[in-house]
Design an enzyme around this catalytic site. Structure first.
Site, PDB file in Angstrom:
ATOM      1  N   SER A  37       0.822  -1.214   0.000  1.00 17.42           N
ATOM      2  CA  SER A  37       0.000   0.000   0.000  1.00 17.42           C
ATOM      3  C   SER A  37       0.859   1.268   0.000  1.00 17.42           C
ATOM      4  CB  SER A  37      -0.907   0.016   1.231  1.00 17.42           C
ATOM      5  OG  SER A  37      -1.700  -1.142   1.279  1.00 17.42           O
TER       6      SER A  37
HETATM    7  N1  SAH Z   1      -0.929  -4.671   3.745  1.00 15.09           N
HETATM    8  C1  SAH Z   1      -0.327  -5.103   2.502  1.00 15.09           C
HETATM    9  C2  SAH Z   1      -1.257  -4.834   1.344  1.00 15.09           C
HETATM   10  C3  SAH Z   1      -1.169  -5.914   0.348  1.00 15.09           C
HETATM   11  S1  SAH Z   1      -2.388  -5.792  -0.938  1.00 15.09           S
HETATM   12  C4  SAH Z   1       0.999  -4.408   2.288  1.00 15.09           C
HETATM   13  O1  SAH Z   1       1.166  -3.271   2.746  1.00 15.09           O
HETATM   14  O2  SAH Z   1       1.867  -4.992   1.625  1.00 15.09           O
HETATM   15  C5  SAH Z   1      -3.769  -6.612  -0.197  1.00 15.09           C
HETATM   16  C6  SAH Z   1      -3.584  -8.053   0.178  1.00 15.09           C
HETATM   17  O3  SAH Z   1      -4.864  -8.537   0.581  1.00 15.09           O
HETATM   18  C7  SAH Z   1      -3.113  -8.971  -0.945  1.00 15.09           C
HETATM   19  O4  SAH Z   1      -1.943  -9.621  -0.557  1.00 15.09           O
HETATM   20  C8  SAH Z   1      -4.279  -9.935  -1.126  1.00 15.09           C
HETATM   21  O5  SAH Z   1      -3.879 -11.245  -1.467  1.00 15.09           O
HETATM   22  C9  SAH Z   1      -4.925  -9.905   0.240  1.00 15.09           C
HETATM   23  N2  SAH Z   1      -6.322 -10.314   0.295  1.00 15.09           N
HETATM   24  C10 SAH Z   1      -7.323 -10.046  -0.570  1.00 15.09           C
HETATM   25  N3  SAH Z   1      -8.466 -10.623  -0.152  1.00 15.09           N
HETATM   26  C11 SAH Z   1      -8.175 -11.285   1.007  1.00 15.09           C
HETATM   27  C12 SAH Z   1      -8.939 -12.089   1.919  1.00 15.09           C
HETATM   28  N4  SAH Z   1     -10.236 -12.358   1.737  1.00 15.09           N
HETATM   29  N5  SAH Z   1      -8.304 -12.594   2.997  1.00 15.09           N
HETATM   30  C13 SAH Z   1      -6.984 -12.365   3.223  1.00 15.09           C
HETATM   31  N6  SAH Z   1      -6.223 -11.622   2.397  1.00 15.09           N
HETATM   32  C14 SAH Z   1      -6.806 -11.088   1.309  1.00 15.09           C
END
Ligand code: SAH
Length: 212
Positions: free
Chosen positions: A60
């Site tokens: 993010s």
């Molecule tokens: N907080 C992370 C953001 C990653 S993007 C960072 O700063 O790197 C969002 C993430 O949410 C992705 O890795 C995606 O696989 C995950 N995601 C999407 N839907 C999800 C769900 N239902 N349960 C768990 N993770 C999920």
């Protein structure tokens, strides 16, 4: 490119964008975002933007990490136990872990959970429990949580997440169709009702169900 001066510049930018919680700004000054991206992207790590982390996902944008952290920490009750849905790179996880007692983080892509687990261990961050699970269901074994941060966006707010908030707890989640999402802050009052606030327009990767 990864010096403390470029980090300071980013923190200044976050202040100008309205991040005012000094605890959050201090932690984001210390945590090295370049540790959470691949080699070729390290020089981009202190720009205020999302970056690819593989598997069609992103780390993010720093402003969004700061905004979500400030919102989840900003209630009248202490924020000790936080659930993060969407571990991804583990950057938001690390920011939360520096501010609260325990972070519970779930991710639906196995490879991302595993690399984030190794990364946080190598950074000596120990107050995090990792789960390979579909976070739209929350993470029932450890509920309730003082705060829940969802780092992927769906069209509605999963009821399981509201149900797993402690009294006084706060849920921060992007909601809405692609291209028209907004960040919502939902607070569960001590009486069990909920109060919702709109924190503005955002763009997140989709919140999906199931595991891969
Ligand atoms: N907080 C992370 C953001 C990653 S993007 C960072 O700063 O790197 C969002 C993430 O949410 C992705 O890795 C995606 O696989 C995950 N995601 C999407 N839907 C999800 C769900 N239902 N349960 C768990 N993770 C999920």
């Amino acid at each position: 490119m990864t010096s403390s001066r470029v980090r300071e510049n980013l923190i200044q930018e976050l202040r100008l964008q309205g991040i005012h919680d000094e605890r959050v700004l201090e932690v984001m000054t210390k945590i090295e975002r370049h540790q959470f991206v691949e080699e070729a992207l390290k020089s981009e790590a202190y720009k205020n933007r999302a970056l690819p982390i593989g598997h069609a996902q992103t780390i993010s944008q720093p402003y969004i990490v700061a905004l979500m952290t400030q919102a989840v920490m900003g209630g009248a009750t202490p924020t000790k136990r936080v659930l993060e849905v969407g571990t991804g790179s583990g950057y938001q996880t690390a920011v939360l872990a520096a501010l609260v007692e325990t972070v519970f983080t779930v991710e639906r892509i196995r490879a991302l959970t595993e690399s984030a687990r190794l990364r946080l261990a190598s950074l000596n961050i120990r107050n995090v429990h990792f789960g390979y699970a579909d976070g739209t269901l929350g993470w029932p074994p450890y509920a309730p949580y003082d705060g829940i941060v969802v780092t992927a966006g769906g069209t509605e707010i999963p009821q399981a997440l509201i149900d797993q908030l402690a009294p006084g707890g706060r849920l921060v989640i992007p909601v809405g169709p692609t291209g028209a999402q907004s960040l919502r802050l939902i607070e569960r009052t001590m009486r069990g009702t909920t109060v919702e606030q709109d924190l503005g327009g955002v763009t997140f990767v989709p919140l999906l169900t199931g595991k891969v």
